[in-house]
Design a protein around this motif. Structure first.
Motif, PDB file in Angstrom:
ATOM      1  N   ASN A 189      24.811 -42.491  44.132  1.00  0.00           N
ATOM      2  CA  ASN A 189      25.822 -42.130  45.120  1.00  0.00           C
ATOM      3  C   ASN A 189      25.708 -43.067  46.314  1.00  0.00           C
ATOM      4  OD1 ASN A 189      26.841 -39.848  43.773  1.00  0.00           O
ATOM      5  ND2 ASN A 189      25.116 -38.621  44.479  1.00  0.00           N
ATOM      6  N   MET A 190      26.834 -43.339  46.939  1.00  0.00           N
ATOM      7  CA  MET A 190      26.797 -44.130  48.176  1.00  0.00           C
ATOM      8  C   MET A 190      26.474 -43.194  49.347  1.00  0.00           C
ATOM      9  SD  MET A 190      30.295 -46.218  47.472  1.00  0.00           S
ATOM     10  CE  MET A 190      30.334 -47.197  48.980  1.00  0.00           C
ATOM     11  N   ARG A 191      25.988 -43.778  50.419  1.00  0.00           N
ATOM     12  CA  ARG A 191      25.747 -42.964  51.617  1.00  0.00           C
ATOM     13  C   ARG A 191      27.064 -42.622  52.296  1.00  0.00           C
ATOM     14  NH1 ARG A 191      22.303 -45.655  56.091  1.00  0.00           N
ATOM     15  NH2 ARG A 191      23.138 -44.143  57.553  1.00  0.00           N
ATOM     16  N   GLY A 192      27.995 -43.547  52.230  1.00  0.00           N
ATOM     17  CA  GLY A 192      29.292 -43.361  52.869  1.00  0.00           C
ATOM     18  C   GLY A 192      30.414 -43.503  51.856  1.00  0.00           C
ATOM     19  N   ALA A 193      31.571 -43.964  52.336  1.00  0.00           N
ATOM     20  CA  ALA A 193      32.761 -44.012  51.483  1.00  0.00           C
ATOM     21  C   ALA A 193      33.104 -45.438  51.044  1.00  0.00           C
ATOM     22  CB  ALA A 193      33.942 -43.438  52.261  1.00  0.00           C
ATOM     23  N   ARG A 242      30.681 -44.764  56.976  1.00  0.00           N
ATOM     24  CA  ARG A 242      30.403 -43.352  57.240  1.00  0.00           C
ATOM     25  C   ARG A 242      31.153 -42.874  58.475  1.00  0.00           C
ATOM     26  NH1 ARG A 242      26.758 -39.751  54.595  1.00  0.00           N
ATOM     27  NH2 ARG A 242      26.487 -38.115  56.118  1.00  0.00           N
ATOM     28  N   THR A 243      31.943 -41.859  58.295  1.00  0.00           N
ATOM     29  CA  THR A 243      32.694 -41.292  59.429  1.00  0.00           C
ATOM     30  C   THR A 243      31.759 -40.391  60.224  1.00  0.00           C
ATOM     31  OG1 THR A 243      34.711 -41.348  58.127  1.00  0.00           O
ATOM     32  CG2 THR A 243      34.720 -39.929  60.074  1.00  0.00           C
ATOM     33  N   THR A 244      31.512 -40.781  61.462  1.00  0.00           N
ATOM     34  CA  THR A 244      30.613 -39.985  62.302  1.00  0.00           C
ATOM     35  C   THR A 244      31.293 -39.797  63.662  1.00  0.00           C
ATOM     36  OG1 THR A 244      29.497 -41.956  63.121  1.00  0.00           O
ATOM     37  CG2 THR A 244      28.567 -40.932  61.162  1.00  0.00           C
ATOM     38  N   ILE A 267      34.882 -35.900  46.371  1.00  0.00           N
ATOM     39  CA  ILE A 267      34.175 -34.844  45.628  1.00  0.00           C
ATOM     40  C   ILE A 267      32.730 -34.844  46.112  1.00  0.00           C
ATOM     41  CG2 ILE A 267      35.560 -34.556  43.513  1.00  0.00           C
ATOM     42  CD1 ILE A 267      33.648 -36.549  42.140  1.00  0.00           C
ATOM     43  N   SER A 268      32.152 -33.646  46.157  1.00  0.00           N
ATOM     44  CA  SER A 268      30.795 -33.484  46.666  1.00  0.00           C
ATOM     45  C   SER A 268      29.780 -34.072  45.686  1.00  0.00           C
ATOM     46  CB  SER A 268      30.520 -31.994  46.850  1.00  0.00           C
ATOM     47  OG  SER A 268      29.177 -31.800  47.191  1.00  0.00           O
ATOM     48  N   ASP A 269      28.582 -34.389  46.218  1.00  0.00           N
ATOM     49  CA  ASP A 269      27.516 -34.806  45.308  1.00  0.00           C
ATOM     50  C   ASP A 269      26.615 -33.622  44.931  1.00  0.00           C
ATOM     51  OD1 ASP A 269      25.869 -34.524  47.584  1.00  0.00           O
ATOM     52  OD2 ASP A 269      26.232 -36.606  48.144  1.00  0.00           O
ATOM     53  N   GLU A 270      26.982 -32.409  45.382  1.00  0.00           N
ATOM     54  CA  GLU A 270      26.257 -31.206  44.948  1.00  0.00           C
ATOM     55  C   GLU A 270      26.705 -30.891  43.523  1.00  0.00           C
ATOM     56  OE1 GLU A 270      24.091 -29.247  46.485  1.00  0.00           O
ATOM     57  OE2 GLU A 270      24.114 -30.295  48.402  1.00  0.00           O
ATOM     58  N   GLY A 326      31.372 -38.538  45.954  1.00  0.00           N
ATOM     59  CA  GLY A 326      31.644 -39.614  46.913  1.00  0.00           C
ATOM     60  C   GLY A 326      33.031 -39.512  47.487  1.00  0.00           C
ATOM     61  N   ARG A 327      33.330 -40.500  48.323  1.00  0.00           N
ATOM     62  CA  ARG A 327      34.639 -40.528  48.981  1.00  0.00           C
ATOM     63  C   ARG A 327      35.289 -41.888  48.786  1.00  0.00           C
ATOM     64  NH1 ARG A 327      32.227 -36.495  52.286  1.00  0.00           N
ATOM     65  NH2 ARG A 327      33.726 -35.187  53.369  1.00  0.00           N
ATOM     66  N   ILE A 328      36.610 -41.883  48.680  1.00  0.00           N
ATOM     67  CA  ILE A 328      37.368 -43.141  48.674  1.00  0.00           C
ATOM     68  C   ILE A 328      38.337 -43.090  49.852  1.00  0.00           C
ATOM     69  CG2 ILE A 328      38.821 -44.734  47.352  1.00  0.00           C
ATOM     70  CD1 ILE A 328      38.178 -43.056  44.832  1.00  0.00           C
TER      71      ILE A 328
HETATM   72  P1  AMP Z   1      29.481 -34.249  50.738  1.00  0.00           P
HETATM   73  O1  AMP Z   1      30.902 -33.907  51.006  1.00  0.00           O
HETATM   74  O2  AMP Z   1      28.591 -34.104  51.950  1.00  0.00           O
HETATM   75  O3  AMP Z   1      28.934 -33.578  49.506  1.00  0.00           O
HETATM   76  O4  AMP Z   1      29.480 -35.807  50.445  1.00  0.00           O
HETATM   77  C1  AMP Z   1      30.022 -36.346  49.268  1.00  0.00           C
HETATM   78  C2  AMP Z   1      29.897 -37.847  49.312  1.00  0.00           C
HETATM   79  O5  AMP Z   1      30.767 -38.350  50.321  1.00  0.00           O
HETATM   80  C3  AMP Z   1      28.496 -38.389  49.671  1.00  0.00           C
HETATM   81  O6  AMP Z   1      27.754 -38.599  48.499  1.00  0.00           O
HETATM   82  C4  AMP Z   1      28.827 -39.704  50.340  1.00  0.00           C
HETATM   83  O7  AMP Z   1      29.036 -40.696  49.354  1.00  0.00           O
HETATM   84  C5  AMP Z   1      30.171 -39.431  51.009  1.00  0.00           C
HETATM   85  N1  AMP Z   1      30.029 -39.015  52.398  1.00  0.00           N
HETATM   86  C6  AMP Z   1      29.348 -37.944  52.894  1.00  0.00           C
HETATM   87  N2  AMP Z   1      29.476 -37.844  54.222  1.00  0.00           N
HETATM   88  C7  AMP Z   1      30.267 -38.877  54.603  1.00  0.00           C
HETATM   89  C8  AMP Z   1      30.767 -39.331  55.860  1.00  0.00           C
HETATM   90  N3  AMP Z   1      30.457 -38.716  56.984  1.00  0.00           N
HETATM   91  N4  AMP Z   1      31.573 -40.427  55.857  1.00  0.00           N
HETATM   92  C9  AMP Z   1      31.880 -41.074  54.717  1.00  0.00           C
HETATM   93  N5  AMP Z   1      31.440 -40.701  53.501  1.00  0.00           N
HETATM   94  C10 AMP Z   1      30.635 -39.621  53.440  1.00  0.00           C
END
Ligand code: AMP
Length: 247
Positions: free
Chosen positions: A114-118, A137-139, A184-187, A216-218
């Motif tokens: 999985n990627m950390r961000g999108a 990563r959207t923060t 989609i969640s990585d859970e 991940g997210r696109i």
């Molecule tokens: P989550 O919705 O937290 O289960 O995250 C699903 C996936 O979305 C993660 O595996 C990341 O690849 C990506 N992701 C999570 N948080 C962010 C964020 N703040 N900004 C961009 N991508 C994210």
């Protein structure tokens, strides 16, 4: 009022495990630190970091996207709906969109994790994120009156995940070059995903197969986007979200 950006993340053997980002007032800081700690220690980890920094400029306030709930009979049906929404928002062919979605289901990082961000994808269907392992990563985003908004969403049958995802996608869609988002969640057991377009957050269930740890997210963007400007907005500029009841 003093506002702080609070960012936490955990990893295991150098692999990203989970992340959480919030905006907190001075009064809420202890509570938010505990909440972030709780969220990022749900999965096993050998590295944990929580960073707090003051937000120097008063953040602009933007309105939340409207939630539209779609329950499908199968992952195929929900995915087809997602593909149609993304096609009409981006102009990309359904075939290209399906291929990109498959990448998320199998691990969108070049190493298959999985990627950390999108991922960021332009209207030609090209991935243009600066680092395909990390993504963007959207923060620096949170709701005004987060606890009240959470209670309101819970009475409608939604969860804290919906709240966090709604904050992220509302910020994303407020950028002029962002067209749509897929998530989609990585859970492994969380099957609800979403598509965001300008104005709408489509909450789709089931958007992934049970047991799949990939997610991940696109982010779909316009051709000609200024990528540095996009990263700067999504990762560095603080934004507050105002929730208004739309039903
Ligand atoms: P989550 O919705 O937290 O289960 O995250 C699903 C996936 O979305 C993660 O595996 C990341 O690849 C990506 N992701 C999570 N948080 C962010 C964020 N703040 N900004 C961009 N991508 C994210």
């Amino acid at each position: 009022m003093k506002l702080f950006s609070v960012k936490g993340r955990s990893s295991l053997n150098g692999k990203h495990q989970s992340g959480a980002e919030r905006i907190a007032s001075e009064k809420e800081l202890d509570k938010v630190l505990t909440q972030i700690n709780k969220k990022i220690t749900r999965k096993p980890f050998d590295y944990l970091s929580i960073k707090v920094s003051i937000i120097k400029k008063q953040p602009p306030v933007i309105k939340t996207l409207k939630i539209v709930e779609i329950i499908a009979d199968s992952v195929e049906e929900a995915t087809q709906k997602a593909v149609e929404l993304l096609h009409s928002a981006t102009g990309l062919s359904e075939k290209k969109i399906k291929k990109l979605i498959k990448t998320v289901h199998t691990g969108a990082s070049p190493d298959g994790n999985n990627m950390r961000g999108a991922m960021i994808v332009n209207q030609k269907g090209e991935r243009i994120e600066l680092d395909p392992f990390r993504g963007v990563r959207t923060t620096e985003v949170d709701f005004i009156d987060r606890d009240k908004v959470l209670q309101k969403l819970k009475t409608k049958g939604y969860t804290e995940r919906t709240l966090d995802a709604l904050a992220i996608s509302s910020k994303n869609m407020s950028h002029p070059d962002m067209l749509a988002e897929f998530c989609i969640s990585d859970e492994p057991d969380y099957l609800t995903g979403y598509i965001a377009t300008k104005g709408c957050y489509y909450r789709l269930t089931p958007l992934k197969e049970k047991g799949n740890p990939k997610g991940g997210r696109i982010y779909f963007v316009k051709d000609g986007v200024n990528i540095e400007n996009l990263y700067n907005y999504l990762e560095k500029e603080a934004v507050l979200i105002e929730y208004t009841d739309t039903d």
